[in-house]
Design a protein around this motif. Structure first.
Motif, PDB file in Angstrom:
ATOM      1  N   HIS A 130      54.662 102.529  25.784  1.00  0.00           N
ATOM      2  CA  HIS A 130      55.748 102.375  24.820  1.00  0.00           C
ATOM      3  C   HIS A 130      56.017 100.898  24.539  1.00  0.00           C
ATOM      4  CE1 HIS A 130      57.588 106.567  25.952  1.00  0.00           C
ATOM      5  NE2 HIS A 130      56.335 106.637  25.520  1.00  0.00           N
ATOM      6  N   ALA A 134      55.426  98.926  21.056  1.00  0.00           N
ATOM      7  CA  ALA A 134      56.518  98.148  20.450  1.00  0.00           C
ATOM      8  C   ALA A 134      56.085  96.704  20.187  1.00  0.00           C
ATOM      9  CB  ALA A 134      57.747  98.187  21.350  1.00  0.00           C
ATOM     10  N   CYS A 135      55.323  96.117  21.095  1.00  0.00           N
ATOM     11  CA  CYS A 135      54.814  94.748  20.894  1.00  0.00           C
ATOM     12  C   CYS A 135      53.854  94.699  19.705  1.00  0.00           C
ATOM     13  CB  CYS A 135      54.116  94.249  22.158  1.00  0.00           C
ATOM     14  SG  CYS A 135      55.228  93.900  23.525  1.00  0.00           S
ATOM     15  N   TYR A 137      53.833  96.789  17.170  1.00  0.00           N
ATOM     16  CA  TYR A 137      54.592  96.997  15.947  1.00  0.00           C
ATOM     17  C   TYR A 137      55.398  95.746  15.584  1.00  0.00           C
ATOM     18  CZ  TYR A 137      57.469  99.106  12.364  1.00  0.00           C
ATOM     19  OH  TYR A 137      58.090  99.381  11.175  1.00  0.00           O
ATOM     20  N   LEU A 138      55.859  95.033  16.594  1.00  0.00           N
ATOM     21  CA  LEU A 138      56.564  93.775  16.354  1.00  0.00           C
ATOM     22  C   LEU A 138      55.655  92.779  15.637  1.00  0.00           C
ATOM     23  CD1 LEU A 138      59.346  92.608  16.911  1.00  0.00           C
ATOM     24  CD2 LEU A 138      58.542  91.850  19.128  1.00  0.00           C
ATOM     25  N   LEU A 149      55.607 102.342  12.153  1.00  0.00           N
ATOM     26  CA  LEU A 149      55.846 102.826  13.509  1.00  0.00           C
ATOM     27  C   LEU A 149      55.314 104.246  13.677  1.00  0.00           C
ATOM     28  CD1 LEU A 149      57.053 101.930  16.181  1.00  0.00           C
ATOM     29  CD2 LEU A 149      59.233 102.873  15.450  1.00  0.00           C
ATOM     30  N   LEU A 163      59.797 105.192  20.405  1.00  0.00           N
ATOM     31  CA  LEU A 163      59.149 103.906  20.129  1.00  0.00           C
ATOM     32  C   LEU A 163      60.078 102.972  19.363  1.00  0.00           C
ATOM     33  CD1 LEU A 163      55.478 104.880  19.173  1.00  0.00           C
ATOM     34  CD2 LEU A 163      56.378 104.110  21.371  1.00  0.00           C
ATOM     35  N   GLY A 164      60.848 103.539  18.435  1.00  0.00           N
ATOM     36  CA  GLY A 164      61.784 102.736  17.657  1.00  0.00           C
ATOM     37  C   GLY A 164      62.847 102.096  18.533  1.00  0.00           C
ATOM     38  N   THR A 166      62.544 101.337  21.723  1.00  0.00           N
ATOM     39  CA  THR A 166      61.889 100.278  22.500  1.00  0.00           C
ATOM     40  C   THR A 166      61.634  99.059  21.625  1.00  0.00           C
ATOM     41  OG1 THR A 166      60.826 101.982  23.870  1.00  0.00           O
ATOM     42  CG2 THR A 166      59.938  99.756  24.018  1.00  0.00           C
ATOM     43  N   PHE A 167      61.194  99.279  20.391  1.00  0.00           N
ATOM     44  CA  PHE A 167      60.947  98.185  19.451  1.00  0.00           C
ATOM     45  C   PHE A 167      62.223  97.388  19.185  1.00  0.00           C
ATOM     46  CE2 PHE A 167      61.571  97.138  14.926  1.00  0.00           C
ATOM     47  CZ  PHE A 167      60.751  96.022  14.851  1.00  0.00           C
TER      48      PHE A 167
END
Length: 190
Positions: A130, A134-135, A137-138, A149, A163-164, A166-167
């Motif tokens: 996760h 997130a990294c 997606y960042l 995402l 995931l959102g 965590t992001f």
């Protein structure tokens, strides 16, 4: 009791505590010796993967009285664990990043975000996959790639809201401004 004599009051009632590594006069309370050294320490790996220190305390008075030391030592275990966490994260970033067809610059940036998350203890209590997602997606948001995402959610078969969350936590805690989708070009895609 010991054969030692207190230099301050002349008392012979000296408490030598090997666990604390000190010698204290029971008459006046003076600390006669502290940091009693350990001679010839070796480390033995135990069944749980930890290390045990094996050695003997040696008094500075040369009395020859020595007790063994056998406590568990965890000094290097943390460093090894951190290195293993980073290595595992990098491997997962590369695997997932290649599936998204991200270039090496994006993968390196995602790994830098991951290292920052590990150093701030943001990975504790969270699944590595996760945090990795997130990294990535960042990076996609900061570099303006055409990934959503939902793409990461589909690849990992993980709820998009998990995931959102965590992001958003990573972006907030790492103080990274993730611009809205569609702001930049698609320079990180192959």
């Amino acid at each position: 009791m010991s054969s030692r004599v207190c230099k301050n009051c002349g008392c012979r009632d000296i408490d030598i505590d090997q666990a604390r590594g000190d010698a204290v006069c029971m008459g006046c309370g003076s600390v006669l010796e502290d940091n009693i050294i350990v001679s010839e320490v070796t480390f033995v790996e135990n069944s749980g993967g930890g290390s045990s220190a094996v050695g003997q305390f040696v008094s500075s008075d040369g009395s020859g009285k020595a007790t063994t030391l056998g406590g568990v030592f965890h000094g290097s275990v943390g460093k090894e664990s951190r290195a293993q966490t980073l290595q595992n994260g990098k491997r997962q970033i590369n695997n997932l990043g290649h599936q998204l067809q991200l270039n090496q610059h994006c993968l390196n940036t995602a790994f830098n975000f991951y290292k920052m998350a590990v150093s701030k203890h943001l990975t504790r209590g969270r699944k590595t996959l996760h945090v990795v997602a997130a990294c990535l997606y960042l990076v996609c948001r900061t570099e303006g790639t055409p990934h959503m995402l939902l793409d990461l959610s589909d690849l990992l078969q993980v709820n998009v809201y998990v995931l959102g969350k965590t992001f958003l936590m990573l972006a907030r805690e790492l103080c990274i401004n993730a611009p809205a989708i569609g702001r930049k070009g698609f320079e990180c895609s192959k």
